[in-house]
Design a protein around this motif. Structure first.
Motif, PDB file in Angstrom:
ATOM      1  N   ILE A 244       0.832  -1.022  -0.087  1.00 34.23           N
ATOM      2  CA  ILE A 244       0.023   0.039  -0.063  1.00 34.23           C
ATOM      3  C   ILE A 244       0.836   1.308  -0.095  1.00 34.23           C
ATOM      4  O   ILE A 244       0.584   2.213  -0.952  1.00 34.23           O
ATOM      5  N   LEU A 245       1.873   1.127   0.841  1.00 38.54           N
ATOM      6  CA  LEU A 245       2.936   2.283   0.903  1.00 38.54           C
ATOM      7  C   LEU A 245       3.590   2.600  -0.693  1.00 38.54           C
ATOM      8  O   LEU A 245       3.668   3.669  -0.764  1.00 38.54           O
ATOM      9  N   ASN A 246       3.785   1.671  -0.951  1.00 43.23           N
ATOM     10  CA  ASN A 246       4.625   1.615  -2.479  1.00 43.23           C
ATOM     11  C   ASN A 246       3.770   2.031  -3.335  1.00 43.23           C
ATOM     12  O   ASN A 246       4.116   3.054  -4.481  1.00 43.23           O
ATOM     13  N   GLN A 247       2.271   1.632  -3.555  1.00 42.90           N
ATOM     14  CA  GLN A 247       1.357   2.231  -4.543  1.00 42.90           C
ATOM     15  C   GLN A 247       1.354   3.659  -4.296  1.00 42.90           C
ATOM     16  O   GLN A 247       1.053   4.353  -5.236  1.00 42.90           O
ATOM     17  N   GLY A 248       1.148   4.179  -2.684  1.00 41.85           N
ATOM     18  CA  GLY A 248       0.976   5.614  -2.621  1.00 41.85           C
ATOM     19  C   GLY A 248       2.225   6.455  -2.991  1.00 41.85           C
ATOM     20  O   GLY A 248       1.953   7.497  -3.397  1.00 41.85           O
ATOM     21  N   VAL A 249       3.448   5.872  -2.895  1.00 41.54           N
ATOM     22  CA  VAL A 249       4.528   6.590  -3.015  1.00 41.54           C
ATOM     23  C   VAL A 249       4.592   6.520  -4.895  1.00 41.54           C
ATOM     24  O   VAL A 249       5.023   7.836  -5.119  1.00 41.54           O
ATOM     25  N   SER A 250       4.022   5.498  -5.358  1.00 41.85           N
ATOM     26  CA  SER A 250       4.397   5.525  -6.894  1.00 41.85           C
ATOM     27  C   SER A 250       3.270   6.334  -7.303  1.00 41.85           C
ATOM     28  O   SER A 250       3.404   7.255  -8.351  1.00 41.85           O
ATOM     29  N   ALA A 251       1.962   6.664  -6.549  1.00 40.61           N
ATOM     30  CA  ALA A 251       0.972   7.662  -7.018  1.00 40.61           C
ATOM     31  C   ALA A 251       1.450   9.042  -7.005  1.00 40.61           C
ATOM     32  O   ALA A 251       1.412   9.778  -7.900  1.00 40.61           O
ATOM     33  N   GLU A 252       2.157   9.247  -6.047  1.00 38.21           N
ATOM     34  CA  GLU A 252       2.608  10.499  -5.456  1.00 38.21           C
ATOM     35  C   GLU A 252       3.656  10.929  -6.585  1.00 38.21           C
ATOM     36  O   GLU A 252       3.711  12.096  -7.196  1.00 38.21           O
ATOM     37  N   LEU A 253       4.625  10.233  -6.882  1.00 42.15           N
ATOM     38  CA  LEU A 253       5.751  10.334  -7.965  1.00 42.15           C
ATOM     39  C   LEU A 253       5.175  10.695  -9.369  1.00 42.15           C
ATOM     40  O   LEU A 253       5.377  11.313 -10.160  1.00 42.15           O
ATOM     41  N   PHE A 254       3.929   9.824  -9.745  1.00 46.13           N
ATOM     42  CA  PHE A 254       3.304  10.044 -11.130  1.00 46.13           C
ATOM     43  C   PHE A 254       2.793  11.415 -11.069  1.00 46.13           C
ATOM     44  O   PHE A 254       2.885  12.254 -12.131  1.00 46.13           O
TER      45      PHE A 254
END
Length: 260
Positions: A244-254
């Motif tokens: 979940i954290l990785n997905q959140g970080v990926s979304a923020e980077l996007f």
């Protein structure tokens, strides 16, 4: 809701069969409910027994590894170079002496053909004395040379004969034949665990089914299986959180890439 399939089920043309002790396929519908219930609890108990056996095997392996590491540490401290030297019986204790681990090493013994010579001499001695033969000696010899289902004699009883004192000139030859028959083909080590009781005596912690007994402390302790299950569940939760954290970080980077 469909019933779970029997682990030994064989399905042929939509019909379910179980194998009997002879290997024949029997329709499950023709098997008595009590037999199916017995089959179920025996499988369940044996599954737990196999798990416990595996856990004991792992536990034993870890114990020997810890002991070997400690031995190596002591050898290093005292400058021991011969690391291949055989370790004998030894004990390890807690600082307060309330807990103890013992490593017991026992020789594995077999008897050579000399034992038959000893038996012949014993038979001669007993037959010649006839009515005057010591009844205790006769009983001990009979017990010592009594074989089990595998044709093996009792090692302890045979070796105990050497401690007898018999007033006969042939007895020394009998003892020598028994001594010469002893062949040590290896050794086996055993682990023993002890806890000091309220009376101050060290009591062995039982690890065999014949010695254990249900007690409040036994049920209060969490089983190893439950601990493993809980650890696996905790690891699974941790992995989900990381995802979940990785997905959140990926979304923020996007989103940052879009802004830039």
């Amino acid at each position: 809701m469909t019933q779970p399939q029997h682990p030994g089920a064989v399905v042929i043309s939509g019909s379910t069969y179980l194998r009997n002790a002879r290997g024949d396929l029997v329709p499950i519908a023709n098997i008595k409910a009590s037999d199916l219930l017995q089959d179920e609890f025996v499988r369940k108990m044996c599954a737990y027994a196999e798990d416990l056996s595996a856990e004991l095997g792992r536990f034993q392996s870890h114990c020997y590894a810890d002991i070997a590491d400690f031995d190596a540490l002591l050898d290093q401290e005292y400058g021991v170079r011969n690391e291949r030297s055989t370790k004998g019986n030894r004990s390890f204790s807690t600082i307060d002496g309330s807990l103890q681990v013992k490593v017991c090493v026992a020789d594995q013994i077999a008897f050579g053909p000399e034992l038959q010579s000893a038996k012949k001499l014993l038979d001669e001695l007993i037959l010649e004395r006839a009515e005057g033969a010591d009844t205790l000696l006769v009983a001990l010899v009979t017990q010592a040379f009594k074989t089990d289902k595998e044709g093996k004699v009792d090692t302890g009883s045979i070796l105990a004969l050497r401690r007898l004192e018999v007033d006969d000139p042939r007895w020394a030859d009998i003892v020598r034949a028994i001594d010469d028959s002893v062949k040590v083909f290896g050794s086996k080590s055993y682990l023993r665990f002890y806890r000091r009781g309220g009376d101050g005596r060290m009591t062995m912690i039982p690890l065999d089914m014949a010695s254990v007994s249900p007690s409040p402390t036994a049920f209060a302790r969490q089983s190893l299986r439950r601990r493993v299950d809980e650890l696996e569940a905790a690891l699974a939760d941790a992995r989900r959180m990381i995802d979940i954290l990785n997905q959140g970080v990926s979304a923020e980077l996007f989103e940052l890439d879009k802004v830039c």
